[in-house]
Write a protein that holds these residues in place. Structure first.
Motif, PDB file in Angstrom:
ATOM      1  N   GLN A 221      64.377   3.940  27.013  1.00  0.00           N
ATOM      2  CA  GLN A 221      65.271   4.379  28.077  1.00  0.00           C
ATOM      3  C   GLN A 221      65.546   3.242  29.059  1.00  0.00           C
ATOM      4  N   LYS A 222      64.523   2.501  29.402  1.00  0.00           N
ATOM      5  CA  LYS A 222      64.688   1.415  30.378  1.00  0.00           C
ATOM      6  C   LYS A 222      65.570   0.292  29.838  1.00  0.00           C
ATOM      7  N   ARG A 223      65.466   0.017  28.542  1.00  0.00           N
ATOM      8  CA  ARG A 223      66.230  -1.087  27.949  1.00  0.00           C
ATOM      9  C   ARG A 223      67.732  -0.828  27.975  1.00  0.00           C
ATOM     10  N   SER A 224      68.133   0.421  28.107  1.00  0.00           N
ATOM     11  CA  SER A 224      69.565   0.743  28.086  1.00  0.00           C
ATOM     12  C   SER A 224      70.242   0.499  29.429  1.00  0.00           C
ATOM     13  N   LYS A 225      69.474   0.161  30.464  1.00  0.00           N
ATOM     14  CA  LYS A 225      70.047  -0.027  31.799  1.00  0.00           C
ATOM     15  C   LYS A 225      70.818  -1.336  31.898  1.00  0.00           C
ATOM     16  N   THR A 226      71.971  -1.273  32.578  1.00  0.00           N
ATOM     17  CA  THR A 226      72.725  -2.483  32.926  1.00  0.00           C
ATOM     18  C   THR A 226      73.248  -2.322  34.346  1.00  0.00           C
ATOM     19  N   SER A 227      73.662  -3.426  34.929  1.00  0.00           N
ATOM     20  CA  SER A 227      74.151  -3.390  36.302  1.00  0.00           C
ATOM     21  C   SER A 227      75.550  -2.789  36.365  1.00  0.00           C
ATOM     22  N   ALA A 228      75.745  -1.860  37.279  1.00  0.00           N
ATOM     23  CA  ALA A 228      77.055  -1.229  37.477  1.00  0.00           C
ATOM     24  C   ALA A 228      77.104  -0.673  38.893  1.00  0.00           C
ATOM     25  N   LYS A 229      78.303  -0.441  39.382  1.00  0.00           N
ATOM     26  CA  LYS A 229      78.465   0.144  40.710  1.00  0.00           C
ATOM     27  C   LYS A 229      77.955   1.586  40.700  1.00  0.00           C
ATOM     28  N   ILE A 230      77.248   1.947  41.773  1.00  0.00           N
ATOM     29  CA  ILE A 230      76.755   3.315  41.905  1.00  0.00           C
ATOM     30  C   ILE A 230      77.880   4.193  42.448  1.00  0.00           C
ATOM     31  N   THR A 231      78.253   5.208  41.676  1.00  0.00           N
ATOM     32  CA  THR A 231      79.301   6.135  42.089  1.00  0.00           C
ATOM     33  C   THR A 231      78.765   7.536  42.365  1.00  0.00           C
ATOM     34  N   HIS A 232      77.565   7.831  41.825  1.00  0.00           N
ATOM     35  CA  HIS A 232      76.972   9.152  41.973  1.00  0.00           C
ATOM     36  C   HIS A 232      75.478   9.020  42.305  1.00  0.00           C
ATOM     37  N   VAL A 233      75.034   9.837  43.230  1.00  0.00           N
ATOM     38  CA  VAL A 233      73.613   9.878  43.583  1.00  0.00           C
ATOM     39  C   VAL A 233      73.098  11.290  43.307  1.00  0.00           C
ATOM     40  N   VAL A 234      72.008  11.370  42.552  1.00  0.00           N
ATOM     41  CA  VAL A 234      71.391  12.651  42.209  1.00  0.00           C
ATOM     42  C   VAL A 234      70.002  12.690  42.826  1.00  0.00           C
ATOM     43  N   LEU A 235      69.703  13.797  43.515  1.00  0.00           N
ATOM     44  CA  LEU A 235      68.427  13.892  44.220  1.00  0.00           C
ATOM     45  C   LEU A 235      67.678  15.169  43.849  1.00  0.00           C
ATOM     46  N   ASP A 236      66.371  15.013  43.662  1.00  0.00           N
ATOM     47  CA  ASP A 236      65.480  16.160  43.595  1.00  0.00           C
ATOM     48  C   ASP A 236      65.332  16.695  45.021  1.00  0.00           C
ATOM     49  N   VAL A 237      64.676  17.839  45.188  1.00  0.00           N
ATOM     50  CA  VAL A 237      64.520  18.418  46.526  1.00  0.00           C
ATOM     51  C   VAL A 237      63.071  18.358  47.002  1.00  0.00           C
ATOM     52  N   ASP A 238      62.203  19.185  46.411  1.00  0.00           N
ATOM     53  CA  ASP A 238      60.804  19.198  46.844  1.00  0.00           C
ATOM     54  C   ASP A 238      60.144  17.872  46.521  1.00  0.00           C
ATOM     55  N   GLY A 239      59.589  17.231  47.536  1.00  0.00           N
ATOM     56  CA  GLY A 239      58.997  15.917  47.361  1.00  0.00           C
ATOM     57  C   GLY A 239      59.978  14.787  47.567  1.00  0.00           C
ATOM     58  N   VAL A 240      61.255  15.128  47.867  1.00  0.00           N
ATOM     59  CA  VAL A 240      62.275  14.120  48.178  1.00  0.00           C
ATOM     60  C   VAL A 240      62.929  14.466  49.513  1.00  0.00           C
ATOM     61  N   PHE A 241      63.616  15.606  49.566  1.00  0.00           N
ATOM     62  CA  PHE A 241      64.134  16.105  50.852  1.00  0.00           C
ATOM     63  C   PHE A 241      62.984  16.601  51.736  1.00  0.00           C
ATOM     64  N   THR A 242      61.984  17.204  51.096  1.00  0.00           N
ATOM     65  CA  THR A 242      60.850  17.769  51.838  1.00  0.00           C
ATOM     66  C   THR A 242      59.590  16.992  51.506  1.00  0.00           C
TER      67      THR A 242
END
Length: 384
Positions: A221-242
């Motif tokens: 999974q990690k090897r598939s990453k490449t640099s690109a502009k961030i257009t979307h942010v996805v967030l968990d809630v418990d342990g992130v917002f709270t």
């Protein structure tokens, strides 16, 4: 031409208890191949199981697609001695062979991708009535009596000069309806081979196998990453917002605390045309109300297979995983943490998430971690 996928699951597992639904990189093992099957060229995917938990999981988790169907198998087809062919034929007869192409997928082969599935489907033509996935191994094989099987030990070849052998990895098998009806078998008389990476030869029969496969999946999974502009942010809630805690009153009601600065950070992100999404395993009306207050439209509650849902959203929005930043804190976020363009974790996240996140924030969850993540994303996007 109707193409169906078939994933047989048994509730009981001898080597590793509850193997099929145990979390592999934070997801139930069977969802690795199921998720890929959903996005393949298969028309329908059937999970054939004697486990009511799996049936209920599928009904709740994949309500957004009509492609996946869970079917209860008989006790006879789920015994230790029943063959996979027995289960296949029981299922085929139950639907009166209403398909043209049958694709057997093994839940214990998490390296299987939609590309592998599609390649097997495309291999069926006038020359081939079935196909299977293989691995090219360069191992030298011997009989128990001490005689070599596939090479001359007196003229030992170099690896680069040795063709090796093709070995079944047990991941994908495809066959025409005619093959199943005539031979009662997953393979016919003319079989095509589709090669998969050597890692996919690993079988999950022990705890050591589990650890090895999980490590390899994370690295893939990690090897598939490449640099690109961030257009979307996805967030968990418990342990992130709270901060991850819940306060209960004497009447059983509970409350959560949110940091106002995090909400402002997300508002600033949206001003830069970065879309904000929420993805949480909890189905909480408190969370729904808070996100409504923050004017966040894309809120997904009660999600257990976050990776498959994220793939669906990526396809719908016409972006890649590299355009996504993900903020999570626990094991059910792990596959997304390893897969997106940028992954971030609060400094009080679980150790396994922090060890694989691209950025470990200086702030804890519920106390400015999201605001810090927003600032990082804006600074990163300046290069684009």
């Amino acid at each position: 031409m109707k193409k169906i996928g078939f994933i047989p699951l048994r509730k009981n597992s001898k080597g590793i208890p509850n193997k099929n639904k145990r979390k592999m990189v934070g997801r139930p093992l069977f969802t690795w191949v199921l998720g890929e099957a959903i996005f393949s060229n298969l028309d329908e995917v059937y999970v054939f199981t004697d486990d009511e938990w799996v049936i209920n999981f599928i009904k709740k988790e994949y309500h957004w697609t009509s492609k996946v169907k869970a079917v209860l198998r008989s006790d006879e087809s789920a015994t230790d001695t029943a063959s996979t062919e027995y289960a296949m034929l029981e299922f085929c007869e139950s639907i009166n062979y209403q398909f043209d192409i049958f694709c057997l997928l093994q839940a214990t082969s998490p390296f299987t991708t939609r590309t592998d599935i599609n390649a097997c489907l495309e291999s069926l033509n006038k020359d081939y009535d079935s196909a299977l996935t293989v691995v090219n191994t360069h191992r030298f094989l011997w009989n128990e009596n001490g005689t070599p099987i596939n090479y001359d030990p007196l003229n030992r070849p170099r690896r680069q000069d040795f063709n090796g052998l093709l070995v079944e990895n047990g991941a994908v098998y495809t066959a025409t309806k005619a093959v199943l009806q005539k031979h009662k078998n997953r393979l016919g008389e003319h079989t095509a081979v589709v090669r998969m990476p050597e890692d996919s030869l690993l079988e999950i029969d022990s705890e050591s196998d589990w650890i090895a496969v999980e490590s390899l999946l994370i690295e893939r999974q990690k090897r598939s990453k490449t640099s690109a502009k961030i257009t979307h942010v996805v967030l968990d809630v418990d342990g992130v917002f709270t901060d991850g805690t819940i306060t209960y009153t004497k009447d059983g009601e509970h409350t959560k605390s949110f940091d106002m600065r995090d909400g402002m950070g997300l508002e600033i992100l949206r001003q830069f045309d970065i879309q904000v999404m929420i993805m949480t395993s909890e189905n909480s009306q408190l969370v729904a109300k808070r996100m409504e207050k923050l004017n966040i439209d894309h809120v997904f509650l009660g999600v257990k297979d976050k990776y498959t849902l994220l793939h669906k959203l990526v396809l719908e929005h016409g972006i890649s995983m590299n355009n996504v930043a993900y903020v999570g804190d626990d094991v059910n976020d792990l596959t997304n943490i390893c897969s997106v363009g940028w992954s971030l974790a609060p400094n009080n996240a679980t150790d396994i998430v922090k060890s694989h996140a691209d950025v470990v924030l200086s702030k804890p969850s519920g106390a400015g971690a999201i605001r810090e993540a927003c600032q990082f994303i804006m600074n990163y996007n300046k290069r684009f």
